[in-house]
Design a protein around this motif. Structure first.
Motif, PDB file in Angstrom:
ATOM      1  N   LYS A 108       9.160   3.958  -4.179  1.00  0.00           N
ATOM      2  CA  LYS A 108       9.748   5.106  -3.001  1.00  0.00           C
ATOM      3  C   LYS A 108       9.942   6.402  -3.045  1.00  0.00           C
ATOM      4  O   LYS A 108       9.364   6.976  -2.544  1.00  0.00           O
ATOM      5  N   THR A 109      10.970   6.557  -4.527  1.00  0.00           N
ATOM      6  CA  THR A 109      11.663   7.500  -4.562  1.00  0.00           C
ATOM      7  C   THR A 109      10.145   8.711  -5.054  1.00  0.00           C
ATOM      8  O   THR A 109      10.480  10.072  -4.567  1.00  0.00           O
ATOM      9  N   ILE A 114       7.136  13.295  -3.803  1.00  0.00           N
ATOM     10  CA  ILE A 114       5.695  14.456  -4.312  1.00  0.00           C
ATOM     11  C   ILE A 114       5.063  14.778  -2.803  1.00  0.00           C
ATOM     12  O   ILE A 114       4.294  14.684  -2.710  1.00  0.00           O
ATOM     13  N   GLY A 115       4.991  13.354  -2.296  1.00  0.00           N
ATOM     14  CA  GLY A 115       4.904  13.599  -0.589  1.00  0.00           C
ATOM     15  C   GLY A 115       3.315  13.158  -0.830  1.00  0.00           C
ATOM     16  O   GLY A 115       2.177  13.470  -0.233  1.00  0.00           O
ATOM     17  N   ALA A 116       4.075  12.054  -1.462  1.00  0.00           N
ATOM     18  CA  ALA A 116       2.051  11.296  -2.176  1.00  0.00           C
ATOM     19  C   ALA A 116       1.290  10.598  -0.664  1.00  0.00           C
ATOM     20  O   ALA A 116       1.703  10.187  -0.183  1.00  0.00           O
ATOM     21  N   ASP A 117      -0.165  10.798  -0.888  1.00  0.00           N
ATOM     22  CA  ASP A 117      -1.017  10.273   0.513  1.00  0.00           C
ATOM     23  C   ASP A 117      -1.252   8.812   0.174  1.00  0.00           C
ATOM     24  O   ASP A 117      -1.715   8.146   0.921  1.00  0.00           O
ATOM     25  N   GLU A 118      -0.978   8.308  -0.997  1.00  0.00           N
ATOM     26  CA  GLU A 118      -1.250   6.711  -1.138  1.00  0.00           C
ATOM     27  C   GLU A 118      -0.906   6.332  -2.477  1.00  0.00           C
ATOM     28  O   GLU A 118      -0.259   7.244  -3.277  1.00  0.00           O
ATOM     29  N   LYS A 143       7.691  -1.148   2.126  1.00  0.00           N
ATOM     30  CA  LYS A 143       8.293   0.092   1.664  1.00  0.00           C
ATOM     31  C   LYS A 143       7.779   1.395   1.828  1.00  0.00           C
ATOM     32  O   LYS A 143       9.231   2.146   2.093  1.00  0.00           O
ATOM     33  N   VAL A 144       6.939   1.762   1.220  1.00  0.00           N
ATOM     34  CA  VAL A 144       6.815   3.695   0.556  1.00  0.00           C
ATOM     35  C   VAL A 144       6.384   4.177   2.157  1.00  0.00           C
ATOM     36  O   VAL A 144       6.673   5.780   1.995  1.00  0.00           O
ATOM     37  N   GLY A 145       5.509   4.026   2.982  1.00  0.00           N
ATOM     38  CA  GLY A 145       5.080   4.349   4.566  1.00  0.00           C
ATOM     39  C   GLY A 145       3.733   4.661   4.366  1.00  0.00           C
ATOM     40  O   GLY A 145       3.822   6.276   5.030  1.00  0.00           O
ATOM     41  N   VAL A 146       2.913   4.605   2.826  1.00  0.00           N
ATOM     42  CA  VAL A 146       1.384   4.884   2.883  1.00  0.00           C
ATOM     43  C   VAL A 146       1.189   4.161   2.884  1.00  0.00           C
ATOM     44  O   VAL A 146       1.338   3.061   1.920  1.00  0.00           O
ATOM     45  N   PRO A 147      -0.148   4.670   2.775  1.00  0.00           N
ATOM     46  CA  PRO A 147      -1.129   3.334   2.709  1.00  0.00           C
ATOM     47  C   PRO A 147      -1.305   2.935   0.880  1.00  0.00           C
ATOM     48  O   PRO A 147      -0.950   3.812   0.068  1.00  0.00           O
ATOM     49  N   VAL A 148      -0.965   1.483   0.646  1.00  0.00           N
ATOM     50  CA  VAL A 148      -1.161   1.224  -0.802  1.00  0.00           C
ATOM     51  C   VAL A 148      -2.741   0.372  -0.761  1.00  0.00           C
ATOM     52  O   VAL A 148      -2.963  -0.673  -0.066  1.00  0.00           O
ATOM     53  N   LEU A 149      -3.402   0.726  -2.204  1.00  0.00           N
ATOM     54  CA  LEU A 149      -4.260  -0.023  -2.294  1.00  0.00           C
ATOM     55  C   LEU A 149      -4.418  -0.707  -3.640  1.00  0.00           C
ATOM     56  O   LEU A 149      -3.573  -0.706  -4.888  1.00  0.00           O
ATOM     57  N   LYS A 150      -4.473  -2.639  -3.033  1.00  0.00           N
ATOM     58  CA  LYS A 150      -4.618  -2.609  -4.592  1.00  0.00           C
ATOM     59  C   LYS A 150      -5.806  -3.489  -5.380  1.00  0.00           C
ATOM     60  O   LYS A 150      -6.852  -3.209  -4.500  1.00  0.00           O
ATOM     61  N   LEU A 151      -6.118  -2.999  -6.382  1.00  0.00           N
ATOM     62  CA  LEU A 151      -6.756  -3.086  -7.313  1.00  0.00           C
ATOM     63  C   LEU A 151      -6.570  -3.689  -9.206  1.00  0.00           C
ATOM     64  O   LEU A 151      -4.971  -4.325  -9.100  1.00  0.00           O
ATOM     65  N   PHE A 152      -7.511  -4.771  -9.323  1.00  0.00           N
ATOM     66  CA  PHE A 152      -7.670  -5.413 -10.893  1.00  0.00           C
ATOM     67  C   PHE A 152      -8.574  -4.814 -11.715  1.00  0.00           C
ATOM     68  O   PHE A 152      -8.830  -4.230 -11.500  1.00  0.00           O
ATOM     69  N   SER A 153      -7.596  -4.383 -12.520  1.00  0.00           N
ATOM     70  CA  SER A 153      -7.600  -3.999 -14.414  1.00  0.00           C
ATOM     71  C   SER A 153      -9.688  -5.058 -14.792  1.00  0.00           C
ATOM     72  O   SER A 153      -9.658  -6.212 -14.148  1.00  0.00           O
ATOM     73  N   HIS A 154     -10.281  -3.781 -14.786  1.00  0.00           N
ATOM     74  CA  HIS A 154     -11.419  -3.842 -15.149  1.00  0.00           C
ATOM     75  C   HIS A 154     -11.708  -4.754 -15.827  1.00  0.00           C
ATOM     76  O   HIS A 154     -13.190  -6.327 -16.360  1.00  0.00           O
ATOM     77  N   SER A 155     -10.903  -4.738 -17.148  1.00  0.00           N
ATOM     78  CA  SER A 155     -10.650  -5.278 -18.623  1.00  0.00           C
ATOM     79  C   SER A 155      -9.810  -5.568 -18.897  1.00  0.00           C
ATOM     80  O   SER A 155      -8.377  -5.082 -19.071  1.00  0.00           O
TER      81      SER A 155
END
Length: 157
Positions: A108-109, A114-118, A143-155
């Motif tokens: 969150k901080t 940095i004004g993150a977009d995602e 908590k963060v107020g921007v889109p959150v994308l969840k991805l799984f590590s490939h290997s």
């Protein structure tokens, strides 16, 4: 430039780097990487349950050998360095830091700073936390107020 905060728990693989650096097509992306070593992220029992759920019985049996706390810091610093080098080699701007405590507060901080977009959360599956919506991505969405994308590590390279 698009600004992404990338939360990880281990070094990015080449497949992970390719995936996150191509998510936005030709748009340039700046990454701010937060890494909390796996040993700090969940307790040993939850990690073992995740390993069993994934059919990785050998991993479950060796969870007690996973460094935790201060012992995980050196491995985390190395994983962060490898990840940043890989993002740079792929042509992306990237900087990062280790998280020692309270990963969502640090997230969150940083997002505000940095004004993150995602936010992109890239981890191995954590079935117990995900089932109860206690994983990083589920909690970050509130908590963060921007889109959150969840991805799984490939290997597990």
């Amino acid at each position: 430039m698009f600004t992404s905060v990338l939360m990880i728990e281990k070094a990015l693989t080449s497949a992970d780097v390719e995936f996150v650096t191509t998510l936005h097509g030709d748009e340039s992306v700046s990454f701010h990487v937060l890494l909390q070593p796996r040993g700090d992220q969940a307790d040993r029992l939850l990690r073992a349950i995740d390993d069993v759920a994934l059919g990785e019985l050998d991993e479950a049996a060796h969870e007690r050998e996973t460094p935790e706390g201060k012992d995980a810091a050196a491995l985390g610093a190395q994983a962060l360095s490898v990840s940043l080098d890989a993002l740079h080699a792929a042509g992306s701007a990237a900087e990062g830091r280790l998280i020692e405590d309270h990963p969502l507060d640090a997230l969150k901080t940083l997002v505000d700073e940095i004004g993150a977009d995602e936010v992109i959360v890239l981890t191995d599956p954590h079935y117990v936390e995900e089932f109860f919506h206690r994983d990083w991505a589920s909690r970050a969405r509130h908590k963060v107020g921007v889109p959150v994308l969840k991805l799984f590590s490939h290997s597990k390279e």
